[in-house]
Design an enzyme around this catalytic site. Structure first.
Site, mmCIF file in Angstrom:
data_model
loop_
_atom_site.group_PDB
_atom_site.id
_atom_site.type_symbol
_atom_site.label_atom_id
_atom_site.label_comp_id
_atom_site.label_asym_id
_atom_site.label_seq_id
_atom_site.Cartn_x
_atom_site.Cartn_y
_atom_site.Cartn_z
ATOM 1 C CE LYS A 198 -1.867 2.795 2.817
ATOM 2 N NZ LYS A 198 -1.743 4.054 2.051
ATOM 3 C CD GLU A 272 13.210 0.180 8.976
ATOM 4 O OE1 GLU A 272 13.778 1.162 9.489
ATOM 5 O OE2 GLU A 272 13.744 -0.928 8.884
ATOM 6 C CB CYS A 306 12.928 8.573 8.369
ATOM 7 S SG CYS A 306 13.919 7.604 7.230
ATOM 8 C CD GLU A 403 9.999 12.379 11.653
ATOM 9 O OE1 GLU A 403 8.829 11.983 11.784
ATOM 10 O OE2 GLU A 403 10.880 11.720 11.083
#
Ligand code: NAD
Length: 500
Positions: A198, A272, A306, A403
């Site tokens: 997906k 992850e 990331c 983040e």
């Protein structure tokens, strides 16, 4: 807000005179249909609900194509197709044959790499220089790398035999759409698993182009299935009882929800997740090289990375000098059309992500940090953010801990090596880090003590399919890439050889 134009070093005052002429990449190689269906059992099929959603070019706000939205019924169809292909064909296909299919896919990607790079920039907003020179070569390299492993699994795990896990459900984010697909698909297929993938809802198109390549490669129907949609489609895939393994790349928040949903099931999983990496610059670092590394660390792919070096930790004695050089270098960054070959920073991936970044800009100011942004002009249409730096940041600030996932750097200073290590580790994340120094011994000490999956020394954001990648703490669990990346997709059994 501090505008740096008047403080720029002399050559920058000629800005405008020395601007580059536009060098746009043509969109001719990309032929898009108006609408893309789901890819199930080797065919494009409509969603059972008939619903669709637009895929928008974030640099122009124009719809590139509409994409079918898969519901739980469609996910079920895809999982059944993957199971049928697993039991009927793929788990019985000889390893060397599996390798041949992967080599074929890798070569077809190389052949169509220009088209795919342009599409990646149109759909996701990243500069063509990056999609052309980094994303696409790495996509092909991942398929080549795992193609090579397919018939060598006995050597990967000496004394053990390997068996595939079954059907893998894979959910990926929007920052490196095709690369994240390659990271997941290539090891799964090499080890004999079948897949339902997906893609993220803002960047589905390159995965659907990959479906065309999969057809061209004559991969047996159902070995790779692609269901498009947003979070609910991903959640249906995670919950589906016919899935044996979940591979998820995305935010920590969604990763936590997935972990909860998988508790009590037999499904394997790898996560992850996000990061807030420290890029640590010591006073004995090669300063100009470090400035380039800081720029690459935070502004590569608009900071939608990331493992971005989003926290700059500077040794106090060089802070003034380095920040002056950094501001000058930031001022030269070209923000604009992702398809222009001169562009350094493209469009923010979506309106929603731009809102998130703006929210953090407000938070940082409220917390007392000083904001420095470059003086570049921005296009009128599309989603853009100037290269930004927060100065006077404290460790307790949200902008130092959370983040942001945009071109926003938070700068902190330290005095000693111990303090640098303590500060670098003082966040919930642990995905990556950087260390800049002339001393090998300092590199060994700091990289050993940083609690991060990847640590770069005197460089940043370097990727290679042979190297494992993954996080500690809230950055996730499990590794992708290299030999480690095979492990989540195999069941290992001891052969008993080599005993006694
Ligand atoms: P996200 O978590 O919002 O979405 C990621 C994917 O999960 C998308 O496909 C989305 O549709 C899907 N999803 C959303 N809700 C879901 C649910 N409840 N169940 C299942 N699937 C669901 O993240 P994003 O905004 O697309 O991506 C950015 C995040 O990804 C950042 O935090 C970034 O650090 C992380 N990331 C991590 C790595 C890594 O290797 N560690 C690599 C790239 C990106």
């Amino acid at each position: 807000m501090a505008k740096s134009k008047k403080k720029s070093s002399p050559p920058l005052q000629f800005k405008g005179i020395w601007d580059y002429a536009p060098a746009p990449e043509s969109t001719d190689p990309v032929q898009l249909r108006d609408h893309y269906d789901l890819f199930i059992g080797g065919q494009f099929v409509p969603a059972s609900s008939g619903k669709s959603f637009p895929s928008i070019n974030p640099a122009t706000e124009k719809t590139l194509a509409t994409v079918s939205e898969a519901n739980s019924k469609d996910v079920g169809r895809a999982v059944r197709a993957a199971r049928k292909a697993y039991e009927g064909v793929w788990s019985k296909t000889k390893p060397a044959e599996r390798g041949k299919y992967l080599f074929r896919i890798a070569r077809l990607i190389q052949e169509r790499s220009r088209e795919l790079a342009i599409l990646e920039s149109m759909d996701g907003g990243k500069p063509i220089r990056e999609s052309r020179d980094i994303d696409l070569p790495l996509v092909a390299a991942h398929f080549f790398h795992y193609a090579g492993w397919a018939d060598k699994l006995d050597y990967a795990f000496p004394g053990k035999t390997t068996a595939p896990v079954g059907v893998a459900g894979q959910v990926i984010p929007w920052n490196f759409p095709l690369l994240m697909a390659a990271w997941k698909l290539a090891p799964a297929l090499a080890t004999g698993n079948t897949v339902v993938l997906k893609p993220a809802e803002t960047t589905s198109l390159s995965a659907l182009k990959l479906a065309e390549i999969i057809q061209d490669a004559d991969l047996p129907p159902g070995v790779i299935n692609i269901v498009t949609g947003a979070g609910e489609t991903g959640a249906s895939l995670v919950r589906h009882p016919g899935i044996d393994k979940i591979a998820f790349t995305g935010s920590t928040e969604v990763g936590k929800n997935i972990r909860k949903a998988l508790a009590g099931t037999n499904k394997r999983f790898t996560l992850e997740l996000g990061g807030k990496a420290a890029n640590v610059v010591f006073e004995d670092a090669p300063i100009d090289q470090a400035v380039e590394g800081i720029i690459n660390g935070i502004f590569f792919n608009q900071g939608h990375v990331c493992c971005a070096g989003s926290r700059l930790l500077l040794q106090e004695s060089i802070a003034d000098l380095l920040l002056r050089k950094l501001k000058d270098r930031m001022e030269t960054l070209i923000v604009g059309d992702p398809l222009d070959k001169n562009t350094d920073i493209g469009a923010i991936n979506s309106k929603a992500q731009l809102e998130t970044i703006r929210k953090y800009l407000r938070i940082g100011k409220r917390e007392g940090a000083t904001v420095h942004q470059t003086s570049c002009s921005l296009p009128r249409k599309g989603y853009w953010c100037r290269p930004t730096m927060f100065l006077d940041v404290a460790q307790s600030h949200q902008v130092a801990k959370e983040e942001i996932f945009g071109p926003v750097l938070s700068v902190l200073t330290f005095r000693t090596v111990d303090e640098a290590i303590q500060m670098a580790n003082n966040v919930p994340y642990g995905l990556s880090g950087g260390v800049w120094t002339d001393k090998g011994s300092k590199i060994f000490r700091v990289s050993n003590e940083l609690r991060a999956g990847v640590v770069w020394a005197n460089t940043f954001n370097k990727f290679d399919p042979t190297a494992p990648f993954g996080g500690y703490k809230e950055s996730g669990m499990g590794r992708e890439g290299g030999l480690h990346g095979l492990m989540p997709y195999v069941k290992l059994q001891s052969t008993g050889r080599g005993k006694g």
